[in-house]
Structure formats: C-alpha cells, structure tokens
Write a protein that holds these residues in place. Structure first.
Motif, PDB file in Angstrom:
ATOM      1  N   LEU A   1      36.105  73.720  45.032  1.00 45.33           N
ATOM      2  CA  LEU A   1      34.845  73.049  45.622  1.00 45.33           C
ATOM      3  C   LEU A   1      35.144  72.066  46.719  1.00 45.33           C
ATOM      4  O   LEU A   1      34.807  72.012  47.783  1.00 45.33           O
ATOM      5  N   SER A   2      36.387  71.222  46.343  1.00 44.95           N
ATOM      6  CA  SER A   2      36.712  70.213  47.199  1.00 44.95           C
ATOM      7  C   SER A   2      37.335  70.603  48.522  1.00 44.95           C
ATOM      8  O   SER A   2      37.164  70.052  49.527  1.00 44.95           O
ATOM      9  N   VAL A   3      38.106  71.547  48.206  1.00 52.45           N
ATOM     10  CA  VAL A   3      38.753  71.944  49.473  1.00 52.45           C
ATOM     11  C   VAL A   3      37.804  72.762  50.305  1.00 52.45           C
ATOM     12  O   VAL A   3      37.893  72.519  51.512  1.00 52.45           O
ATOM     13  N   VAL A   4      36.801  73.602  49.841  1.00 50.80           N
ATOM     14  CA  VAL A   4      35.633  73.920  50.689  1.00 50.80           C
ATOM     15  C   VAL A   4      35.100  72.859  51.497  1.00 50.80           C
ATOM     16  O   VAL A   4      34.841  72.879  52.716  1.00 50.80           O
ATOM     17  N   TRP A   5      34.493  71.827  50.908  1.00 50.41           N
ATOM     18  CA  TRP A   5      34.094  70.521  51.226  1.00 50.41           C
ATOM     19  C   TRP A   5      34.888  70.067  52.442  1.00 50.41           C
ATOM     20  O   TRP A   5      34.407  69.757  53.596  1.00 50.41           O
ATOM     21  N   LEU A   6      36.014  69.645  51.975  1.00 44.31           N
ATOM     22  CA  LEU A   6      36.997  69.144  52.926  1.00 44.31           C
ATOM     23  C   LEU A   6      37.136  69.565  53.967  1.00 44.31           C
ATOM     24  O   LEU A   6      37.374  69.023  55.382  1.00 44.31           O
ATOM     25  N   HIS A   7      37.772  71.008  53.838  1.00 38.85           N
ATOM     26  CA  HIS A   7      38.310  71.608  55.115  1.00 38.85           C
ATOM     27  C   HIS A   7      37.337  72.740  55.614  1.00 38.85           C
ATOM     28  O   HIS A   7      37.676  73.050  56.695  1.00 38.85           O
ATOM     29  N   TYR A   8      36.241  73.015  55.063  1.00 35.75           N
ATOM     30  CA  TYR A   8      35.142  73.863  55.668  1.00 35.75           C
ATOM     31  C   TYR A   8      33.946  73.320  56.187  1.00 35.75           C
ATOM     32  O   TYR A   8      33.272  73.766  56.988  1.00 35.75           O
ATOM     33  N   ILE A   9      33.560  72.171  55.418  1.00 35.53           N
ATOM     34  CA  ILE A   9      32.342  71.569  55.866  1.00 35.53           C
ATOM     35  C   ILE A   9      32.396  70.327  56.738  1.00 35.53           C
ATOM     36  O   ILE A   9      32.056  70.069  57.788  1.00 35.53           O
ATOM     37  N   TYR A  10      33.489  69.320  56.038  1.00 39.14           N
ATOM     38  CA  TYR A  10      33.741  68.169  56.825  1.00 39.14           C
ATOM     39  C   TYR A  10      34.620  68.069  57.769  1.00 39.14           C
ATOM     40  O   TYR A  10      34.812  67.213  58.558  1.00 39.14           O
ATOM     41  N   ASN A  11      35.426  68.971  58.017  1.00 43.63           N
ATOM     42  CA  ASN A  11      36.597  69.079  59.116  1.00 43.63           C
ATOM     43  C   ASN A  11      36.004  68.917  60.348  1.00 43.63           C
ATOM     44  O   ASN A  11      35.143  69.458  60.777  1.00 43.63           O
TER      45      ASN A  11
ATOM     46  N   ILE B   1      30.282  62.001  47.441  1.00 46.71           N
ATOM     47  CA  ILE B   1      29.143  62.000  46.543  1.00 46.71           C
ATOM     48  C   ILE B   1      28.259  63.167  46.990  1.00 46.71           C
ATOM     49  O   ILE B   1      27.753  63.773  45.903  1.00 46.71           O
ATOM     50  N   VAL B   2      28.208  63.245  48.236  1.00 48.17           N
ATOM     51  CA  VAL B   2      27.350  64.398  48.531  1.00 48.17           C
ATOM     52  C   VAL B   2      27.903  65.735  48.173  1.00 48.17           C
ATOM     53  O   VAL B   2      26.967  66.660  47.522  1.00 48.17           O
ATOM     54  N   ALA B   3      29.365  65.982  48.116  1.00 47.29           N
ATOM     55  CA  ALA B   3      29.993  66.773  47.713  1.00 47.29           C
ATOM     56  C   ALA B   3      29.796  67.207  46.088  1.00 47.29           C
ATOM     57  O   ALA B   3      29.582  68.359  45.719  1.00 47.29           O
ATOM     58  N   TYR B   4      29.884  66.037  45.660  1.00 44.50           N
ATOM     59  CA  TYR B   4      29.972  66.058  44.127  1.00 44.50           C
ATOM     60  C   TYR B   4      28.331  66.457  43.615  1.00 44.50           C
ATOM     61  O   TYR B   4      28.314  67.361  42.643  1.00 44.50           O
ATOM     62  N   CYS B   5      27.459  66.015  44.132  1.00 48.25           N
ATOM     63  CA  CYS B   5      26.052  66.236  43.658  1.00 48.25           C
ATOM     64  C   CYS B   5      25.601  67.525  43.867  1.00 48.25           C
ATOM     65  O   CYS B   5      25.060  68.434  43.055  1.00 48.25           O
ATOM     66  N   PHE B   6      26.198  68.232  45.085  1.00 49.68           N
ATOM     67  CA  PHE B   6      25.924  69.689  45.194  1.00 49.68           C
ATOM     68  C   PHE B   6      26.409  70.470  43.951  1.00 49.68           C
ATOM     69  O   PHE B   6      25.673  71.459  43.643  1.00 49.68           O
ATOM     70  N   GLY B   7      27.491  70.161  43.459  1.00 50.77           N
ATOM     71  CA  GLY B   7      28.037  71.047  42.280  1.00 50.77           C
ATOM     72  C   GLY B   7      27.435  70.410  41.114  1.00 50.77           C
ATOM     73  O   GLY B   7      27.505  71.280  40.212  1.00 50.77           O
ATOM     74  N   SER B   8      26.752  69.487  40.992  1.00 59.41           N
ATOM     75  CA  SER B   8      26.123  68.820  39.741  1.00 59.41           C
ATOM     76  C   SER B   8      24.777  68.936  39.293  1.00 59.41           C
ATOM     77  O   SER B   8      24.232  68.967  38.263  1.00 59.41           O
ATOM     78  N   ILE B   9      23.937  69.183  40.478  1.00 60.13           N
ATOM     79  CA  ILE B   9      22.615  69.323  40.227  1.00 60.13           C
ATOM     80  C   ILE B   9      22.146  70.267  39.368  1.00 60.13           C
ATOM     81  O   ILE B   9      21.287  70.194  38.481  1.00 60.13           O
ATOM     82  N   GLY B  10      22.767  71.413  39.287  1.00 61.67           N
ATOM     83  CA  GLY B  10      22.340  72.667  38.721  1.00 61.67           C
ATOM     84  C   GLY B  10      22.511  72.321  37.376  1.00 61.67           C
ATOM     85  O   GLY B  10      21.603  72.929  36.434  1.00 61.67           O
ATOM     86  N   TYR B  11      23.496  71.642  36.564  1.00 62.00           N
ATOM     87  CA  TYR B  11      23.679  71.325  35.310  1.00 62.00           C
ATOM     88  C   TYR B  11      22.771  70.598  34.679  1.00 62.00           C
ATOM     89  O   TYR B  11      21.915  70.932  33.818  1.00 62.00           O
TER      90      TYR B  11
END
Lengths: 468, 302
Positions: free
Chosen positions: B119-129, B163-173
């Motif tokens: 998830l963090s690779v996706v966020w760092l390199h494909y969303i925030y790049n 935080i945004v990236a983290y929340c994206f993954g945690s809301i569902g839980y």
C-alpha cells in the motif's frame, strides 16, 4: 451472501493466477541459471586446478547457511548462485542453504544472530556490522592466508583490493574490536557525482567541473539546455550536505560540527558559505523542482529518464537504474567539486569509499566450509560476474571494471583519505536525522535563507545537546 | 453439580502458566530493562549497568523523541477524526438498505487485506509522485497547476500524506465493527421512529448513536492501541525523518540499531528502547482507563 462469495472466488482466482504465473517465471530463471552455472563449474574445474588447490576442500562436509543482502531479482543473486554451484561442484560434501533477503537483511540479521538462529555466512555493510554485531563476527586474519579461488596462488588477502582491505581493518579499531579483518570486502563503492554524458554534450560542457565555479557554470549551461541540473532522493540527502562540507573542510570537521554540544561551530563562516551556496542553487533553479518531495528512487529515475543531469550517489547508481536508463545510456562521474575557502583537509584527496562485506558468524559450527564458500564468493570468477552482470566494481585486483564506472576509477586512484559514509554528517545520530537533514531541506526548498539556516542550526544544536 | 474450586484451578493452570510465561515475564523484564544501560538485546544481566531514571530523563529531553510523541498525537487525533468520520458514514450508508450491500462492504474493507508495504509503495510512487503520480496528473488535466505542483512528500506535507494513506487502508476495519454493531439494533425502533416522522439524522442521533455506544467505546480503545503502536507506515514513509517518526519506530531504532554504524556518536542502548516501550504501554493503559470513565453509565440492553 452469494455476491460476497463470488467476489471472494474471483479474488482467489486472480491471486492463484498471479502465483502460478510468477511461479513459472521464477522457475524458468532458476532452471536456466544453475544449468549454466554447473556447466561453467565443471568447465572451470577441469581448466583451473586452483579450485581443488586447498587440500582439505574436498573433504569438507556439513551444512553452511548463507544470508545474502541481495534479493533474488537482482543480478547479484545470479552471480552468487553461480558461485555457489561452483563451490558445490568442488565440495560435493557440503550442503549450502542460501537465503536472498534483499536489504531487509539489515533488519533481520541482528535478531536472528542474537536468538541463535543458524546463519554461518552473511553479507552486511562492514561499518554497520562492526557497530551492531560486534559479538557475532569472527576475526578472519588466519583464514585470509589461504589461497584465493582463481587468483594463481595469491592468498585471499592479496587477491582483494588493498585499499578495501585496509578500510575493513581500520573499522575494527573504530568499533573497539581487536585490530584485524572481520569481513571480506565486496561490491566496492565510492560516492561521486554521476552525470548523463549526452546531456552534458547537449549543454556544451566539455570537461567535468573541478571547482565550485565550474560546477555553477555547468549548472547554468544545463539549465539553458532545458535540463534540471541537480537532483537527489530522500535517502541521499545526507550525502549532499556531507559532500560539500567535507570537500571544504574534511570529514573530521564535519563530525565535530554535528557533535558540537555548544552549537557554536555552526557560526563558522564555512557554514554560512555553504548555506549561501545552497540558497543560490535553489534561487537559480539548479535543483530539480521535485527535490523536496523525491522519495527514493523517484529522483534517480529522473536521471535515468534524462530529466535531471546530475546525482550525488554511490557507484551502484548505474546498475540500480539500468532497466530504465537502457544500455546506451552514457554515464560519467566526477568527485565533489573543490570548495573555496576550505582548509587543507578537504579537496579531492578525500573520497567516501568503502565496500559491502561478507562476514562469518563467530559461533558457526562449520567454519572451514563456511570460509571456503566465502572464498568462492570473492573468487576471481564471481567478481568478474559482478562486474559484467551487476555493473559493480570487482573486489579482486586486476579485474576489469564495468565501462559505466570507468571515470570512477580516476577518483579511486586519486584519493588518499577515506571518508566515512555520508562524510560523517550522520555522526550526530538522532541530531543528524532529526535536525541536520530536515533543516537542510528547508534551505534547499527556499523556506529559509542562509542566515536563518545558521541561526536555526545553532539553536537546534543547543536544544538537542542542551540536556546531555 | 458443583465443581470443586481446586478442579477449576487445575484446568486453568496451563492457560495461566502460558500467559505468565509469554506475557507477564517479558513485560516485567522490559520494565526492569528500562532502568539499565544495556549494550545489546542478548546481553546477560551481569552486563547491564544500572542507570536509574536516566533513560526516561534522556527521552524527555530529546527533541527527536518529543517530535515522535507529537506525531503520534497528531495521528491519533487527525487520523481518528478521518477514520471515524468515514467509518460512520459508510456504516450508516450500508445500513440504510443500499443495493449490493455485501459488495460495497467488501470493497471498502479490501485495502485492509493488502500488505502495508505494498500500500505504501502504491501511495508513495503512484499517487504522490511529483512527476507522474495520480494527484499531479489529475490536477494537470484539470488545469489546476498550483495544486499539481504541490510536493506531497516533502517536509511540510509528508505527515499529512502519510495519515491520508494510512486512513485509506484502515477505514474498512472500523466500518466493519461499527456496522456489525448497527446490525444488532432491532429494526422495530427505526420503524417506530419512521412512523413518528423522524428523519434520517434524527434516527442516527437518537437511535443508532446511543445504542452502539459500547461498540464505539471498544473501537476507540482499539484505535488508541493501533495509533500508539503506529510503526510500519512511518518506516515506509519517512524512515528516520522527524516528520513521520513515532515512538514505536523510535523504539525499534534504539533496540535494533537501525542506521547505526561505527562512526555514530551515540552509544547503543537497548534500555532506552525498553523505556519507550514502557511509556507506550502506560499511555495505552491511562487512555483506556479515561475512556472507560468517559463512557460510564448504565449499559443499555435491547
């Protein structure tokens, strides 16, 4: 409920397909490389008797567990696999278990060794290993007298580059160990400016910049040619600070600076000069626009894609981005330019160079076989493989270097002083990561100016060391 | 039939022994370690040097550790607001009888099943790049160049991006727990309220919210524990960057000596890592106690 099931099934199918496909790919590679390797091995065994030169080699038995710092997708792992099958051909009694951890190894090895897991041989950066794993490393001095693999009767010690051997030895004293060799150096590196030769030509730059003035002129020419002159990633921010300051004053001064408990050293005119130069690089637009946000490896990809021209990094850079850069990319390199108003400790006599290391667990139950395997890993043939397949600098003497690093050899020849990784800018530990690097980034992105930088660093140092 | 107390004790014994062995002993040992200077994790007790409260005093004085505490508070507050805001919203929407409920629920939960590293690779390199990331491409398409030029991963934005990236993954839980709680509420209440003419907001505030108070308390405690141990995302987003470092990651650095080498000035001390661990544990205990007090009152049965 049925819908959830359908989705689950779909997901599982996707996953299964992925596993099967990637599994096939992996198998293909694995199937081809050992075949090749064993072919080479038998060939080699008949050609060079040196493989059987050490008399007890063939009598070796037991098991050797080897943890590698490369991952199995990297070219280094292929070379290692070949070296291991060669070792196995000469020592059929030894069972080798290799684990390609990738750089995760740096996090895994300490808990593994401390809990007594069987790891006989492992790779690690020697400067890190001797600090963190002091109680687990074996002194290799006696073993180093054994003949090397494929080096015509030279001992292991003499078959490896002397500068690297001396460097490894000097680390033992710094770490507070009995002086000696605790690691076999491999994958030597130096930290240099790497540049795109084609872009330099396009900008009309004919020779590499030696002084800061020439460096600025080169930046101006590159900018006019429509290229971002300089970039770096978050992982190598420290190099740029350390590179400048140690080029002016030497790395001992840098260490004194970041560990100065009074903060007074930050008022040194050199710090202000550094800050002004960085401010100028920012204001003239010589830094890449994305330099503040670059997350490794975004910046080095920009270099490979021809968007940025220069990157201050280790000699592994051409290999790391080779897939993006392609085979026709022309690499050049030069040392950090000479900074005016420095002392006699700086300049181009000092180079941050070093090597990764192969180390032996002190508590290994099979030291003879383990060291024999290490000899194969730094054998002439394996090192040639590293140079050709992984574009790495070979650790053995007289082995030709990859062409992308030809200019790096110049710096190696010229250097007389070895500077530590990061030119000692990281010697402040938490102060370096907590203040030196982030405040530097504020300067680089124009959030603060040179004078504010000096004032801020002085107060940060006071704050950090105040309580100690 | 009455079972003798001794027999009960006998049957409980294995569980108690295991609990004491794998939970209580390490905890006590860590408390002890936090008062010593210890050169390595495997050092024998004879090698420990008593330091009193020095480890704690050093921590409180270290600006780097203090910034890690600030970060974790920010994560708890901002992340908590984001997560619970969206988790409630989604749970209520799901409960409102929307079509394909299970599908949406699985979809929102899906990011939870992906490894943090991926998830963090996706966020760092494909969303925030900053050159080809989703955000910059999107804003460029829309012609919003100032937004497109924002460096989402520089000093100023990295913390919020994380935080945004983290929340994206945690809301569902958290949504899953909340919506399970809402499912337990009898439909009759809603029907009665509907007949009385209550609108959606009224039904939410007067029926749903009071009746899932217990569930909400549990999720807040869970969130506090998760936030206090926030580790993997700061490792992948910032490593030792002071803008993302958290006490848990700081503890890891101290115990395993990450980034440590022979040139570093600081002495390697596992004891200081242990004291961070103790401080995290104490924080969780105190916050849980406070939350229990805050949510006190008679339990609603339905």
């Amino acid at each position: 409920m049925r819908k959830t099931k359908a989705i689950t099934v779909l997901l599982i199918l996707c996953l299964a397909a992925f596993v099967v496909l990637s599994g096939c790919g992996g198998n293909k590679n694995e199937a081809s490389s050992p075949e090749q390797a064993s072919g080479n091995a038998s060939e080699n065994a008949s050609e060079t008797p040196s493989a059987q030169a050490s008399p007890e080699a063939s009598k070796l038995g037991g098991k050797v567990v080897f943890w590698s710092m490369w991952s199995n997708t990297e070219p280094q792992s292929k070379v290692i696999t070949e070296a291991i099958s060669e070792f196995k051909a000469a020592n059929p009694g030894v069972d080798v278990e290799v684990k390609f951890n990738g750089r995760e190894l740096f996090k895994l090895i300490k808990p593994a060794l401390e809990s007594g897991e069987t790891v006989d041989v492992f790779e690690y950066d020697p400067a890190g290993a001797l600090a963190n794993l002091k109680d687990h490393v074996l002194k290799l001095d006696d073993l180093l007298e054994q003949p090397a693999i494929g080096s015509d009767g030279k001992s292991v010690k003499d078959s490896l580059l002397p500068a690297l051997m001396n460097n490894v030895k000097s680390l033992s004293k710094t770490a507070g160990l009995e002086e000696g060799y605790y690691a076999l150096p491999q994958q030597p590196y130096a930290v240099l400016f790497f540049y795109n030769k084609a872009l330099f030509q396009k900008a009309g730059i004919t020779s590499v910049p030696k002084s800061w003035e020439e460096f600025l002129a080169a930046c101006e020419a590159l900018k006019k040619a429509g290229v971002e002159p300089i970039t770096f990633d978050d992982a190598y921010r420290d190099q740029f600070i350390g590179g400048y300051l140690s080029s002016a004053m030497g790395s001992d001064w840098v260490k004194a600076l970041v560990t100065d408990k009074t903060g007074a050293m930050w008022k040194d005119p050199m710090v202000l000069q550094f800050a002004k130069d960085m401010q100028a690089l920012h204001e003239k637009g010589y830094f890449s626009k994305t330099i503040g946000g670059n997350k490794y490896p975004a910046g080095q990809q920009d270099v490979a894609l021809g968007k940025s021209a220069m990157y201050f990094n280790g000699t592994w850079l051409p290999n790391e981005v080779s897939a993006t850069a392609g085979p026709d990319f022309q690499w050049g390199s030069f040392q950090f330019p000479i900074i005016p108003n420095g002392n006699d400790k700086g300049g181009q006599q000092g180079l941050s160079f070093g090597a990764q290391g192969i180390l032996l667990n002190k508590n290994s139950k099979n030291i003879p076989a383990a060291f024999e395997l290490m000899k194969y890993l730094v054998g002439k043939k394996a090192q040639e493989g590293m140079a050709v397949q992984a574009l790495a600098i070979p650790a053995t003497v007289d082995t030709p270097w990859p062409s992308s690093l030809a200019e790096a050899a110049v710096a190696f020849d010229k250097a007389t002083v070895n500077m530590p990784w990061g030119f000692s800018i990281n010697s402040g530990a938490d102060f370096s990561s907590g203040s030196v690097i982030p405040v530097f980034m504020e300067l680089v992105t124009g959030k603060i100016n040179a004078e504010q930088y000096v004032a801020k660093m002085e107060s940060e140092a006071k704050k950090f060391y105040g309580g100690k | 039939m009455k079972i003798q107390k001794r027999v009960i004790a006998l049957f409980l014994l294995p569980a108690v022994i295991i609990y004491l062995g794998i939970f209580l002993y390490p905890t006590l040992r860590t408390i002890l370690m936090s008062f010593y200077t210890i050169p390595a994790l495997s050092s024998r007790i004879t090698e420990w040097k008593f330091a009193g409260l020095a480890n704690y005093a050093d921590l409180v004085r270290s600006p780097y550790f203090l910034s890690s505490v600030r970060n974790v508070l920010g994560i708890w507050l901002i992340g908590g607001a984001l997560i619970f805001g969206f988790a409630f919203l989604y749970a209520v929407i799901l409960q409102s009888g929307v079509r394909w409920k299970s599908f949406w629920r699985s979809l929102i939960f899906l990011p939870n099943t992906i490894s943090v590293v991926v998830l963090s690779v996706v966020w760092l390199h494909y969303i925030y790049n900053p050159s080809y990331g989703l955000l910059t491409t999107l804003f460029h398409r829309l012609g919003m160049t100032t937004l497109a030029d924002i460096q989402w991963t520089d000093n100023e934005h990295l913390f919020y991006s994380m935080i945004v990236a983290y929340c994206f993954g945690s809301i569902g839980y958290f949504m899953l727990i909340l919506s399970a709680g809402m499912d337990r509420i009898p439909v009759d209440y809603y029907e009665a309220a509907l007949l009385e003419g209550a609108n959606g907001f009224q039904r939410f505030y007067k029926i749903t919210l009071p009746l899932i108070r217990e569930v909400f308390r549990t999720t807040v405690v869970l969130w506090t524990i998760t936030a206090s141990n926030f580790f993997a995302w700061s490792a992948t987003f910032g490593q030792d960057d002071p803008h993302t470092v958290t006490p848990a990651y700081y503890m890891y650095q101290k115990v395993f000596g990450v980034g440590n080498n022979v040139y570093a000035q600081d002495e390697f001390n596992v004891g200081s890592g242990a004291s961070v661990g103790i401080m995290i544990t104490l924080t969780i205990l105190i916050v849980s106690a406070l939350l229990n007090r805050m949510f006190k009152g008679e339990r609603l049965e339905y």
